[in-house]
Design an enzyme around this catalytic site. Sequence first.
Site, PDB file in Angstrom:
ATOM      1  N   GLY A   1      32.176  39.333  43.539  1.00 49.37           N
ATOM      2  CA  GLY A   1      30.874  40.166  43.885  1.00 49.37           C
ATOM      3  C   GLY A   1      29.777  39.810  42.799  1.00 49.37           C
ATOM      4  O   GLY A   1      28.806  40.418  42.736  1.00 49.37           O
TER       5      GLY A   1
ATOM      6  N   LYS B   1      37.204  40.302  49.373  1.00 53.34           N
ATOM      7  CA  LYS B   1      38.518  40.282  48.838  1.00 53.34           C
ATOM      8  C   LYS B   1      38.256  41.662  47.894  1.00 53.34           C
ATOM      9  O   LYS B   1      38.171  41.444  46.809  1.00 53.34           O
ATOM     10  CB  LYS B   1      38.507  39.034  47.948  1.00 53.34           C
ATOM     11  CG  LYS B   1      38.541  37.660  48.546  1.00 53.34           C
ATOM     12  CD  LYS B   1      38.636  36.521  47.600  1.00 53.34           C
ATOM     13  CE  LYS B   1      38.561  35.196  48.608  1.00 53.34           C
ATOM     14  NZ  LYS B   1      38.768  34.011  47.517  1.00 53.34           N
TER      15      LYS B   1
ATOM     16  N   GLY C   1      27.209  28.759  52.714  1.00 55.28           N
ATOM     17  CA  GLY C   1      28.408  29.610  53.419  1.00 55.28           C
ATOM     18  C   GLY C   1      28.140  30.379  54.448  1.00 55.28           C
ATOM     19  O   GLY C   1      29.132  30.469  55.412  1.00 55.28           O
TER      20      GLY C   1
ATOM     21  N   ASP D   1      33.724  38.089  46.711  1.00 55.82           N
ATOM     22  CA  ASP D   1      35.072  37.621  46.040  1.00 55.82           C
ATOM     23  C   ASP D   1      34.870  38.603  44.764  1.00 55.82           C
ATOM     24  O   ASP D   1      34.991  39.895  44.836  1.00 55.82           O
ATOM     25  CB  ASP D   1      34.988  36.207  45.657  1.00 55.82           C
ATOM     26  CG  ASP D   1      36.328  35.764  44.953  1.00 55.82           C
ATOM     27  OD1 ASP D   1      36.652  36.317  43.971  1.00 55.82           O
ATOM     28  OD2 ASP D   1      37.141  34.742  45.354  1.00 55.82           O
TER      29      ASP D   1
HETATM   30  P1  IMP Z   1      31.941  35.814  43.855  1.00 54.61           P
HETATM   31  O1  IMP Z   1      30.503  35.423  43.217  1.00 54.61           O
HETATM   32  O2  IMP Z   1      33.124  35.678  43.009  1.00 54.61           O
HETATM   33  O3  IMP Z   1      31.799  37.031  44.748  1.00 54.61           O
HETATM   34  O4  IMP Z   1      31.918  34.639  45.019  1.00 54.61           O
HETATM   35  C1  IMP Z   1      31.141  34.480  46.119  1.00 54.61           C
HETATM   36  C2  IMP Z   1      30.733  33.065  46.435  1.00 54.61           C
HETATM   37  O5  IMP Z   1      32.066  32.163  46.205  1.00 54.61           O
HETATM   38  C3  IMP Z   1      30.775  33.177  48.076  1.00 54.61           C
HETATM   39  O6  IMP Z   1      29.550  33.143  48.405  1.00 54.61           O
HETATM   40  C4  IMP Z   1      31.437  31.853  48.452  1.00 54.61           C
HETATM   41  O7  IMP Z   1      30.549  30.804  48.431  1.00 54.61           O
HETATM   42  C5  IMP Z   1      32.254  31.445  47.351  1.00 54.61           C
HETATM   43  N1  IMP Z   1      33.813  31.838  47.673  1.00 54.61           N
HETATM   44  C6  IMP Z   1      34.509  32.995  47.062  1.00 54.61           C
HETATM   45  N2  IMP Z   1      35.696  33.095  47.710  1.00 54.61           N
HETATM   46  C7  IMP Z   1      35.824  31.880  48.514  1.00 54.61           C
HETATM   47  C8  IMP Z   1      36.938  31.358  49.285  1.00 54.61           C
HETATM   48  O8  IMP Z   1      38.135  31.937  49.423  1.00 54.61           O
HETATM   49  N3  IMP Z   1      36.577  30.198  49.942  1.00 54.61           N
HETATM   50  C9  IMP Z   1      35.342  29.700  49.812  1.00 54.61           C
HETATM   51  N4  IMP Z   1      34.446  30.185  49.095  1.00 54.61           N
HETATM   52  C10 IMP Z   1      34.657  31.225  48.312  1.00 54.61           C
HETATM   53 MG    MG Z   2      28.575  31.878  49.684  1.00 51.93          MG
END
Ligand code: IMP
Ligand code: MG
Length: 182
Positions: A112, A138, A52, A110
């Site tokens: 975390g 977020k 990403g 997102d």
């Molecule tokens: P977390 O572990 O919930 O913080 O999610 C983090 C990972 O999920 C990021 O590194 C992204 O690859 C993916 N991600 C989170 N939110 C989005 C979004 O809105 N669009 C696309 N990928 C997302």
């Molecule tokens: Mg990512």
Amino acid sequence: MSENPKRVRIHDKNFRVMIPSAQVEQAVEQVAEQINQRYAGQTPIIIGVLAGACMFMSDLVRRLNFDCQISYVKLSSYCGTESTGDVEMRLGLDVDIEGRDVVIVEDIVDTGRSMKHLLDYLGRFKPASLAICTLFYKPNKFLYDFPIDFAAMSIGDEFIVGYGLDYDQLGRNLKDVYVVDE
Ligand code: IMP
Ligand code: MG
């Protein structure tokens, strides 16, 4: 994937432009300036999180004006438009970070969970410091209390694609950032 300037269809969903590329560029510029001030005269290791952060990482490091090493790790947790909570390390560290200042570069924080997993993983290699730089954050969905040192843009709960971010592996190559159009 079909594209017109304002709307795209990816898999089963329609997306519309939320953040035009010029605005993304401006946010990258601003966060690069903060990092330049923080690390002036130092030689940190910048670790990008694949896939990403690919575009953000390349645009960011070209604006850094101190010496730095660059490396990557690969994590995955998302499935479709939801965080699975199950974080996997797909490609580990290939550089010695012991006693070094490290800056993690991520596309989006997102819940975390991915970042928490990565902080615990990198922490075991005893870096002198560990900072987080994310393009998108977020805050309403964030579940932890560790600091997000550099966040280029805070957004709401919406699912976005483009500029490196994907929806089931598609959409990363879009220049602008799009949001699901319900
Ligand atoms: P977390 O572990 O919930 O913080 O999610 C983090 C990972 O999920 C990021 O590194 C992204 O690859 C993916 N991600 C989170 N939110 C989005 C979004 O809105 N669009 C696309 N990928 C997302
Ligand atoms: Mg990512």
